[in-house]
Design a protein around this motif. Structure first.
Motif, short mmCIF file in Angstrom:
data_model
loop_
_atom_site.label_atom_id
_atom_site.label_comp_id
_atom_site.label_asym_id
_atom_site.label_seq_id
_atom_site.Cartn_x
_atom_site.Cartn_y
_atom_site.Cartn_z
N TYR A 62 0.89 -1.22 0.01
CA TYR A 62 -0.06 0.08 0.06
C TYR A 62 0.98 1.42 0.02
O TYR A 62 1.87 1.42 0.72
N PRO A 64 0.73 5.11 1.24
CA PRO A 64 -0.21 5.98 1.81
C PRO A 64 -0.37 7.42 1.37
O PRO A 64 -1.09 8.09 1.63
N ASP A 65 0.55 7.75 0.34
CA ASP A 65 0.57 8.89 -0.24
C ASP A 65 -0.45 8.94 -1.29
O ASP A 65 -1.19 10.15 -1.37
N THR A 66 -0.54 8.09 -2.06
CA THR A 66 -1.60 7.84 -3.23
C THR A 66 -2.84 7.08 -3.14
O THR A 66 -3.91 7.43 -3.70
N GLY A 67 -2.58 6.35 -2.25
CA GLY A 67 -3.83 5.30 -1.89
C GLY A 67 -3.72 4.06 -2.72
O GLY A 67 -4.84 3.39 -2.63
N GLU A 68 -2.88 4.14 -3.65
CA GLU A 68 -2.78 2.80 -4.50
C GLU A 68 -2.39 1.48 -4.17
O GLU A 68 -1.63 1.86 -2.88
N MET B 1 -3.33 1.60 5.29
CA MET B 1 -4.85 1.83 5.40
C MET B 1 -5.41 0.45 6.10
O MET B 1 -5.37 -0.48 5.57
N ASP B 63 -10.05 -1.60 -3.94
CA ASP B 63 -8.74 -0.47 -4.36
C ASP B 63 -9.35 0.94 -4.55
O ASP B 63 -9.05 1.64 -4.14
N ILE B 66 -10.45 2.28 -1.09
CA ILE B 66 -9.29 2.83 -0.47
C ILE B 66 -8.69 4.04 -0.86
O ILE B 66 -8.28 4.93 0.02
N LYS B 67 -8.68 4.01 -2.40
CA LYS B 67 -7.95 5.35 -2.91
C LYS B 67 -9.15 6.57 -2.38
O LYS B 67 -8.54 7.61 -2.21
N ASN B 68 -10.42 6.24 -2.40
CA ASN B 68 -11.31 7.41 -2.29
C ASN B 68 -11.07 7.85 -0.68
O ASN B 68 -11.05 8.88 -0.35
N ASN B 70 -8.25 7.53 1.10
CA ASN B 70 -6.98 8.17 1.06
C ASN B 70 -7.19 9.62 0.72
O ASN B 70 -6.65 10.57 1.19
N GLU B 71 -8.03 9.70 -0.38
CA GLU B 71 -8.27 11.15 -0.93
C GLU B 71 -9.02 11.97 0.34
O GLU B 71 -8.85 13.19 0.42
#
Lengths: 75, 106
Positions: A62, A64-68, B1, B63, B66-68, B70-71
């Motif tokens: 993971y 943590p900066d981009t969430g990818e 996360m 995915d 989690i990306k949302n 994180n934003e």
């Protein structure tokens, strides 16, 4: 008669074309060949998936900066 | 996360709730996969074409969720769930959703 035969041949060609496009381009497994090297900025997690079809084990990394998320195959 | 299906996370306290987050995906197998799955369904057993499709859908939905999150600035998701549905005859919709939160170690 020629028109009817041509019509059916066209239908078969379209179906074959769709199958080939799906097989070679569109209908791919999600992040299956994500790469063996984990890119910079990704952290290892405890999340592991065993693919129900191929049986391959992948660990999730993971960023943590981009969430990818990155899926790396494990032995 | 951190992503959990429970309301609380052991060893952590929720300091801020960011709100709901979700990830959505709609997939189909295409005519080739559908033909093979249709033939396999005649004899029974596991339909691996659709197993693979749903496995990938769930991964991709997660995915995106989690990306949302994180934003939104969250570092964890609690009460994560999956939901699924069908669109048309050969398309599958999967949504992963939960509550994006900020947690701190106790």
């Amino acid at each position: 008669m020629k028109f009817i035969i041509g019509y059916y041949i066209l239908q078969i060609v379209i179906v074959i074309l769709c199958i080939l496009l799906g097989y070679f381009i569109y209908d791919k497994r999600f992040k299956r060949n994500h790469g063996a090297k984990v890119p910079d900025g990704f952290q290892s997690t405890d999340e592991i998936n065993i693919d129900p079809v191929t049986g391959e084990k992948t660990r999730v990394y993971y960023n943590p900066d981009t969430g990818e998320r990155f899926y790396k195959k494990e032995k | 996360m951190l992503v959990v299906t429970t309301e609380k996370i052991e060893g952590y306290k929720i300091v801020e709730v960011k709100g709901p987050t979700f990830g959505l995906i709609v997939r189909s197998r295409g005519i080739g996969g559908d033909i093979m799955a249709g033939l396999k369904s005649l004899v029974g057993g596991e339909i691996k074409q659709y197993t693979a499709m749903l496995e990938d859908s769930r991964k991709e939905a997660m995915d995106r969720m989690i990306k949302n999150a994180n934003e939104m600035g969250a570092n964890a998701i609690v009460m994560m769930r999956y939901d699924s549905g069908e669109i048309g005859t050969n398309m599958s919709e999967i949504v992963a959703y939960g509550t994006a939160v900020i947690v701190e170690k106790i």
